[in-house]
Every structure is written in C-alpha cells, then in structure tokens.
Motif scaffolding. Sequence first.
Motif, PDB file in Angstrom:
ATOM      1  N   GLY A  17      43.801  81.770  64.917  1.00 22.00           N
ATOM      2  CA  GLY A  17      42.764  82.845  65.446  1.00 22.00           C
ATOM      3  C   GLY A  17      43.759  84.186  65.278  1.00 22.00           C
ATOM      4  O   GLY A  17      42.967  85.201  65.759  1.00 22.00           O
ATOM      5  N   GLY A  18      45.010  84.220  65.169  1.00 18.13           N
ATOM      6  CA  GLY A  18      45.890  85.331  65.038  1.00 18.13           C
ATOM      7  C   GLY A  18      46.456  85.964  66.336  1.00 18.13           C
ATOM      8  O   GLY A  18      47.071  87.260  66.262  1.00 18.13           O
ATOM      9  N   GLN A  66      44.571  67.695  63.520  1.00 17.44           N
ATOM     10  CA  GLN A  66      43.335  68.425  64.598  1.00 17.44           C
ATOM     11  C   GLN A  66      44.102  68.435  65.870  1.00 17.44           C
ATOM     12  O   GLN A  66      43.639  69.370  66.756  1.00 17.44           O
ATOM     13  CB  GLN A  66      42.462  67.248  64.428  1.00 17.44           C
ATOM     14  CG  GLN A  66      41.666  67.149  63.199  1.00 17.44           C
ATOM     15  CD  GLN A  66      40.472  66.095  63.158  1.00 17.44           C
ATOM     16  OE1 GLN A  66      40.668  65.025  62.706  1.00 17.44           O
ATOM     17  NE2 GLN A  66      39.522  66.338  63.587  1.00 17.44           N
ATOM     18  N   VAL A  67      44.753  67.335  66.492  1.00 12.88           N
ATOM     19  CA  VAL A  67      45.040  67.302  67.904  1.00 12.88           C
ATOM     20  C   VAL A  67      45.943  68.788  67.864  1.00 12.88           C
ATOM     21  O   VAL A  67      45.863  69.445  69.083  1.00 12.88           O
ATOM     22  CB  VAL A  67      46.028  66.105  68.260  1.00 12.88           C
ATOM     23  CG1 VAL A  67      46.434  66.434  69.781  1.00 12.88           C
ATOM     24  CG2 VAL A  67      44.806  64.956  68.434  1.00 12.88           C
ATOM     25  N   GLY A  68      47.110  68.825  67.078  1.00 10.63           N
ATOM     26  CA  GLY A  68      47.951  70.074  67.206  1.00 10.63           C
ATOM     27  C   GLY A  68      47.203  71.187  67.160  1.00 10.63           C
ATOM     28  O   GLY A  68      47.508  72.271  67.795  1.00 10.63           O
ATOM     29  N   SER A  69      46.042  71.352  66.258  1.00  5.83           N
ATOM     30  CA  SER A  69      45.483  72.572  66.112  1.00  5.83           C
ATOM     31  C   SER A  69      44.487  72.819  67.397  1.00  5.83           C
ATOM     32  O   SER A  69      44.193  73.891  67.664  1.00  5.83           O
ATOM     33  CB  SER A  69      44.506  72.332  64.891  1.00  5.83           C
ATOM     34  OG  SER A  69      43.611  73.547  64.724  1.00  5.83           O
ATOM     35  N   PRO A  78      39.055  83.966  68.129  1.00  2.00           N
ATOM     36  CA  PRO A  78      37.765  83.773  67.345  1.00  2.00           C
ATOM     37  C   PRO A  78      37.576  82.478  66.692  1.00  2.00           C
ATOM     38  O   PRO A  78      36.503  82.336  66.126  1.00  2.00           O
ATOM     39  CB  PRO A  78      37.809  85.196  66.449  1.00  2.00           C
ATOM     40  CG  PRO A  78      39.556  85.251  66.408  1.00  2.00           C
ATOM     41  CD  PRO A  78      40.125  84.697  67.766  1.00  2.00           C
ATOM     42  N   LYS A  79      38.553  81.517  66.272  1.00  3.31           N
ATOM     43  CA  LYS A  79      38.570  80.390  65.678  1.00  3.31           C
ATOM     44  C   LYS A  79      38.174  79.305  66.522  1.00  3.31           C
ATOM     45  O   LYS A  79      38.966  79.301  67.836  1.00  3.31           O
ATOM     46  CB  LYS A  79      39.706  80.257  64.909  1.00  3.31           C
ATOM     47  CG  LYS A  79      39.944  78.863  64.025  1.00  3.31           C
ATOM     48  CD  LYS A  79      41.270  78.611  63.501  1.00  3.31           C
ATOM     49  CE  LYS A  79      41.165  77.325  63.072  1.00  3.31           C
ATOM     50  NZ  LYS A  79      42.407  76.723  62.640  1.00  3.31           N
ATOM     51  N   PRO A  80      37.006  78.602  66.218  1.00  2.00           N
ATOM     52  CA  PRO A  80      36.802  77.345  67.021  1.00  2.00           C
ATOM     53  C   PRO A  80      37.981  76.251  67.033  1.00  2.00           C
ATOM     54  O   PRO A  80      38.431  76.089  66.029  1.00  2.00           O
ATOM     55  CB  PRO A  80      35.401  77.068  66.826  1.00  2.00           C
ATOM     56  CG  PRO A  80      35.545  77.446  65.276  1.00  2.00           C
ATOM     57  CD  PRO A  80      36.237  78.510  65.017  1.00  2.00           C
ATOM     58  N   GLN A  81      38.240  75.694  68.276  1.00  3.20           N
ATOM     59  CA  GLN A  81      38.976  74.505  68.395  1.00  3.20           C
ATOM     60  C   GLN A  81      38.541  73.170  67.564  1.00  3.20           C
ATOM     61  O   GLN A  81      37.016  72.827  67.913  1.00  3.20           O
ATOM     62  CB  GLN A  81      39.296  74.066  69.685  1.00  3.20           C
ATOM     63  CG  GLN A  81      40.164  74.994  70.583  1.00  3.20           C
ATOM     64  CD  GLN A  81      40.376  74.320  71.968  1.00  3.20           C
ATOM     65  OE1 GLN A  81      39.756  73.369  72.429  1.00  3.20           O
ATOM     66  NE2 GLN A  81      41.147  74.920  72.688  1.00  3.20           N
ATOM     67  N   PRO A  82      39.262  72.624  66.910  1.00  4.51           N
ATOM     68  CA  PRO A  82      38.817  71.327  66.622  1.00  4.51           C
ATOM     69  C   PRO A  82      38.364  70.242  67.636  1.00  4.51           C
ATOM     70  O   PRO A  82      39.064  70.452  68.660  1.00  4.51           O
ATOM     71  CB  PRO A  82      39.935  70.862  65.639  1.00  4.51           C
ATOM     72  CG  PRO A  82      40.749  71.895  65.551  1.00  4.51           C
ATOM     73  CD  PRO A  82      40.725  72.802  66.612  1.00  4.51           C
ATOM     74  N   ILE A  83      37.368  69.386  67.510  1.00  3.37           N
ATOM     75  CA  ILE A  83      37.012  68.789  68.576  1.00  3.37           C
ATOM     76  C   ILE A  83      37.693  67.452  68.327  1.00  3.37           C
ATOM     77  O   ILE A  83      37.576  66.594  67.088  1.00  3.37           O
ATOM     78  CB  ILE A  83      35.555  68.200  68.830  1.00  3.37           C
ATOM     79  CG1 ILE A  83      34.696  69.919  68.732  1.00  3.37           C
ATOM     80  CG2 ILE A  83      35.102  67.586  69.891  1.00  3.37           C
ATOM     81  CD1 ILE A  83      35.132  70.589  69.871  1.00  3.37           C
ATOM     82  N   ILE A  84      38.330  66.744  69.517  1.00  2.25           N
ATOM     83  CA  ILE A  84      39.015  65.676  69.393  1.00  2.25           C
ATOM     84  C   ILE A  84      37.823  64.847  70.074  1.00  2.25           C
ATOM     85  O   ILE A  84      37.906  64.828  71.422  1.00  2.25           O
ATOM     86  CB  ILE A  84      40.381  65.740  70.258  1.00  2.25           C
ATOM     87  CG1 ILE A  84      41.469  66.814  69.746  1.00  2.25           C
ATOM     88  CG2 ILE A  84      41.055  64.140  70.224  1.00  2.25           C
ATOM     89  CD1 ILE A  84      41.644  66.610  68.366  1.00  2.25           C
ATOM     90  N   THR A  85      37.211  63.750  69.168  1.00  2.54           N
ATOM     91  CA  THR A  85      36.327  62.881  69.794  1.00  2.54           C
ATOM     92  C   THR A  85      36.644  61.822  70.628  1.00  2.54           C
ATOM     93  O   THR A  85      37.720  61.150  70.458  1.00  2.54           O
ATOM     94  CB  THR A  85      35.341  62.803  68.605  1.00  2.54           C
ATOM     95  OG1 THR A  85      36.260  61.665  67.513  1.00  2.54           O
ATOM     96  CG2 THR A  85      34.942  64.128  67.672  1.00  2.54           C
TER      97      THR A  85
END
Length: 189
Positions: A17-18, A66-69, A78-85
């Motif tokens: 998200g910068g 995904q976990v790292g992100s 402003p960037k949504p978090q990846p969901i760890i399901t």
Amino acid sequence: MSISTTRGDGGQTGLAGGIRVSKADPRVETYGTIDELISQLGFARAICRNQAIHDLTKSIQRELFQVGSAIATPAESPKPQPIITDEMVNRLTGEVHRIEATEGLLSDWSLPGADATSAAYDVARTICRRAERLAVRLGNDGVDLQPNVLRYLNRLSDLLWLFGRLIETELGVDSTLREGSGPRWSRAW
C-alpha cells in the motif's frame, strides 16, 4: 524497469500500500523471516525425492507468499490484506494427522542431520518457529494480525517436522535423539 530503485538506500522500505517504514521495523523482520522460510523450503523441495512432499511444499510456498503479504499489509493500507483462510489451516492440520499416523514416526525426538532432505526441512521448521515468535511479538505490540496467520505458522512448523521424520522413515534412517540410556527430551521445549 529495474528492481534497484535506490529508494531503500536510506534504510526505509515500503509496506503493502506504499507506507514507508524502517527496514528494522518488526513487521519487516517478520515478513522477511517468512521470505527466508519460502527460500529454505525451495531448497528442501529441490532435493526432496518424495513427490507428495515435494508437491505439497510447492503449494505451501505459494501460501506463504499470502501469509507474508498479510503481515506486510497494515490495517491503514489502501491495499486489502490477503485472507488466510480456515481451509488453508485445516489442510495443514489434515496433513499433520495423516503423517503422524505413520507407524513408529512419533517414538522420540530427532537429531537433525541423518539425511540432507530431512535436515533441510528441520531448518525450515526452525525458521517457521522464528516467524511465529515474531508474529506473536507483533500482536503483543498491538499490530492487528489475522488469527489464522498464527494458526497457519504453528501448524506448518508441526508439518515440517513431520516431513523430516517421514523422509527418514521412508529411508530407514534412525535419527532418534537418544542412544542407549541417555536422557529423554521432551518435544515441548
């Protein structure tokens, strides 16, 4: 376009998200450790002769991005978090239960180094445990992490230990810690 932007020359880096932070920020240390884990798993996978473990490792590497992100994306981004399901965690749990049912696999703690591939997975396990400790510290410091981040890392470290033991079992290698009447160590430490 070059990957060398010189923007980090002053000791800062960008979160998802910068948002700019110090390269010594605990969040950067945590997702950097996930990156280290991904690379170590790549090494383990490169030398792994068990096709099922090889393929599962590749899948895990992808999930770890995904976990790292998720760790690298602050709530204010402003960037949504990846969901760890739950499904990601449950899949690891299922693999843990499947492998630990192997006869004789859980008879003792192991001494890493009986086989190069199992040792590579043991190194990955210790990196995973470090990433988990760092993620816990983030949470303790007030960083809002998805609960499944910790669950995923905890389950993964169990699975990585089991990968090493399964590989040794398949090779007929004895890597038990104890020799004769030596002290019995607990897996809890």
